[in-house]
Scaffold this motif. Sequence first.
Motif, mmCIF file in Angstrom:
data_model
loop_
_atom_site.group_PDB
_atom_site.id
_atom_site.type_symbol
_atom_site.label_atom_id
_atom_site.label_comp_id
_atom_site.label_asym_id
_atom_site.label_seq_id
_atom_site.Cartn_x
_atom_site.Cartn_y
_atom_site.Cartn_z
ATOM 1 N N VAL A 187 0.856 -1.192 0.000
ATOM 2 C CA VAL A 187 0.000 0.000 0.000
ATOM 3 C C VAL A 187 0.889 1.238 0.000
ATOM 4 O O VAL A 187 1.742 1.415 0.877
ATOM 5 N N LEU A 188 0.660 2.100 -1.008
ATOM 6 C CA LEU A 188 1.457 3.324 -1.157
ATOM 7 C C LEU A 188 0.577 4.529 -0.901
ATOM 8 O O LEU A 188 -0.629 4.500 -1.160
ATOM 9 N N THR A 189 1.202 5.600 -0.418
ATOM 10 C CA THR A 189 0.444 6.829 -0.229
ATOM 11 C C THR A 189 1.248 8.030 -0.702
ATOM 12 O O THR A 189 2.481 7.986 -0.764
ATOM 13 N N GLN A 190 0.508 9.080 -1.030
ATOM 14 C CA GLN A 190 1.100 10.384 -1.341
ATOM 15 C C GLN A 190 0.455 11.395 -0.420
ATOM 16 O O GLN A 190 -0.792 11.448 -0.343
ATOM 17 N N ARG A 191 1.248 12.207 0.259
ATOM 18 C CA ARG A 191 0.690 13.184 1.218
ATOM 19 C C ARG A 191 0.157 14.412 0.490
ATOM 20 O O ARG A 191 0.669 15.523 0.650
ATOM 21 N N ILE A 192 -0.885 14.224 -0.288
ATOM 22 C CA ILE A 192 -1.467 15.318 -1.079
ATOM 23 C C ILE A 192 -2.366 16.167 -0.176
ATOM 24 O O ILE A 192 -3.110 15.641 0.651
ATOM 25 N N ILE A 193 -2.282 17.487 -0.335
ATOM 26 C CA ILE A 193 -3.150 18.393 0.424
ATOM 27 C C ILE A 193 -4.563 18.308 -0.161
ATOM 28 O O ILE A 193 -4.755 18.436 -1.372
ATOM 29 N N ALA A 194 -5.555 18.087 0.735
ATOM 30 C CA ALA A 194 -6.949 18.009 0.278
ATOM 31 C C ALA A 194 -7.514 19.423 0.149
ATOM 32 O O ALA A 194 -8.091 19.778 -0.866
ATOM 33 N N TYR A 195 -7.363 20.239 1.206
ATOM 34 C CA TYR A 195 -7.703 21.660 1.123
ATOM 35 C C TYR A 195 -6.964 22.372 2.243
ATOM 36 O O TYR A 195 -6.599 21.757 3.239
ATOM 37 N N ARG A 196 -6.736 23.686 2.077
ATOM 38 C CA ARG A 196 -5.875 24.460 2.998
ATOM 39 C C ARG A 196 -4.648 23.621 3.334
ATOM 40 O O ARG A 196 -3.914 23.216 2.441
ATOM 41 N N ASP A 197 -4.436 23.352 4.651
ATOM 42 C CA ASP A 197 -3.267 22.543 5.015
ATOM 43 C C ASP A 197 -3.678 21.118 5.388
ATOM 44 O O ASP A 197 -2.908 20.389 6.007
ATOM 45 N N ARG A 198 -4.895 20.726 5.042
ATOM 46 C CA ARG A 198 -5.405 19.421 5.475
ATOM 47 C C ARG A 198 -5.057 18.334 4.466
ATOM 48 O O ARG A 198 -5.266 18.485 3.278
ATOM 49 N N THR A 199 -4.524 17.234 5.011
ATOM 50 C CA THR A 199 -4.332 16.055 4.170
ATOM 51 C C THR A 199 -4.947 14.864 4.885
ATOM 52 O O THR A 199 -4.855 14.738 6.100
ATOM 53 N N TYR A 200 -5.596 14.026 4.110
ATOM 54 C CA TYR A 200 -6.309 12.881 4.687
ATOM 55 C C TYR A 200 -5.663 11.563 4.245
ATOM 56 O O TYR A 200 -6.333 10.550 4.182
ATOM 57 N N TYR A 201 -4.357 11.630 3.939
ATOM 58 C CA TYR A 201 -3.762 10.422 3.347
ATOM 59 C C TYR A 201 -3.855 9.208 4.269
ATOM 60 O O TYR A 201 -4.047 8.093 3.793
ATOM 61 N N VAL A 202 -3.758 9.410 5.581
ATOM 62 C CA VAL A 202 -3.817 8.250 6.488
ATOM 63 C C VAL A 202 -5.211 7.615 6.451
ATOM 64 O O VAL A 202 -5.346 6.390 6.309
ATOM 65 N N GLN A 203 -6.239 8.483 6.565
ATOM 66 C CA GLN A 203 -7.608 7.964 6.499
ATOM 67 C C GLN A 203 -7.845 7.266 5.162
ATOM 68 O O GLN A 203 -8.511 6.224 5.105
ATOM 69 N N ASP A 204 -7.301 7.854 4.090
ATOM 70 C CA ASP A 204 -7.522 7.287 2.745
ATOM 71 C C ASP A 204 -6.950 5.868 2.662
ATOM 72 O O ASP A 204 -7.621 4.942 2.201
ATOM 73 N N TYR A 205 -5.702 5.701 3.091
ATOM 74 C CA TYR A 205 -5.140 4.353 2.924
ATOM 75 C C TYR A 205 -5.705 3.372 3.946
ATOM 76 O O TYR A 205 -5.805 2.174 3.674
ATOM 77 N N ALA A 206 -6.147 3.891 5.108
ATOM 78 C CA ALA A 206 -6.783 2.990 6.086
ATOM 79 C C ALA A 206 -8.094 2.426 5.514
ATOM 80 O O ALA A 206 -8.384 1.233 5.654
ATOM 81 N N ALA A 207 -8.864 3.303 4.854
ATOM 82 C CA ALA A 207 -10.131 2.843 4.251
ATOM 83 C C ALA A 207 -9.849 1.821 3.150
ATOM 84 O O ALA A 207 -10.536 0.798 3.040
ATOM 85 N N ALA A 208 -8.822 2.076 2.354
ATOM 86 C CA ALA A 208 -8.475 1.147 1.268
ATOM 87 C C ALA A 208 -8.050 -0.205 1.829
ATOM 88 O O ALA A 208 -8.463 -1.265 1.348
ATOM 89 N N ILE A 209 -7.242 -0.159 2.894
ATOM 90 C CA ILE A 209 -6.760 -1.409 3.490
ATOM 91 C C ILE A 209 -7.932 -2.218 4.038
ATOM 92 O O ILE A 209 -8.020 -3.433 3.825
#
Length: 179
Positions: A78-100
Amino acid sequence: MDLQTAIQERFSYRGKYLNTPVPHKDLRLLLEAGLAAPSGCNKQTTSLIALEDSLLVKQVAALMEKPNFASAPAAICVLTQRIIAYRDRTYYVQDYAAAIENILLTATAMGYASCWVEGHITDADRIGRRMADMLGVPQDRELVAYLPIGVPAEKPVNVQKKPFDERAWFNGYGKTEEN
Ligand SMILES: Cc1cc2nc3c(=O)[nH]c(=O)nc-3n(C[C@H](O)[C@H](O)[C@H](O)COP(=O)(O)O)c2cc1C
């Protein structure tokens, strides 16, 4: 297997795996389950690499020095990219947790065992980065979890979960069904 059964039967498997190969189409289905997960602002920060070449699986898994995980005939990285969702918020951890979780539940429903191996490969020794380098993963993507996939050779060992009433309530904190 229906969804509720898969949710209740999923467990972290740390035993040995049978040699039974995992067909390509099954791995494809597991990848599709992972990619179908929700992601913050639909940024789709998670990407996945399935390992089905037996020599490659062994080489990558050997970095973990956990022979039982290495006995699995296939795996998903499982790979992730720390992309900013909006302002300074990134949800990469939640994203890969849901995928896993999608992948783990689908694997359970298909009769495979797995384990969410993240702590072990993201520690100070950076096993995940070494795995990533072996797989040609660019530096802007992190390999955050290794999911062995295969048919378990041993019986499940279920961990004890806290009682329902200690962690889930109705209509207010601490309100059980009785009160
Ligand atoms: C973020 C995260 C990291 C984890 N890392 C590891 C790991 O490195 N090695 C391992 O054996 N299990 C790991 N696990 C699995 C947990 O130990 C396991 O989910 C927990 O003990 C509950 O057991 P269950 O999955 O059987 O319900 C991880 C789980 C999560 C959610």
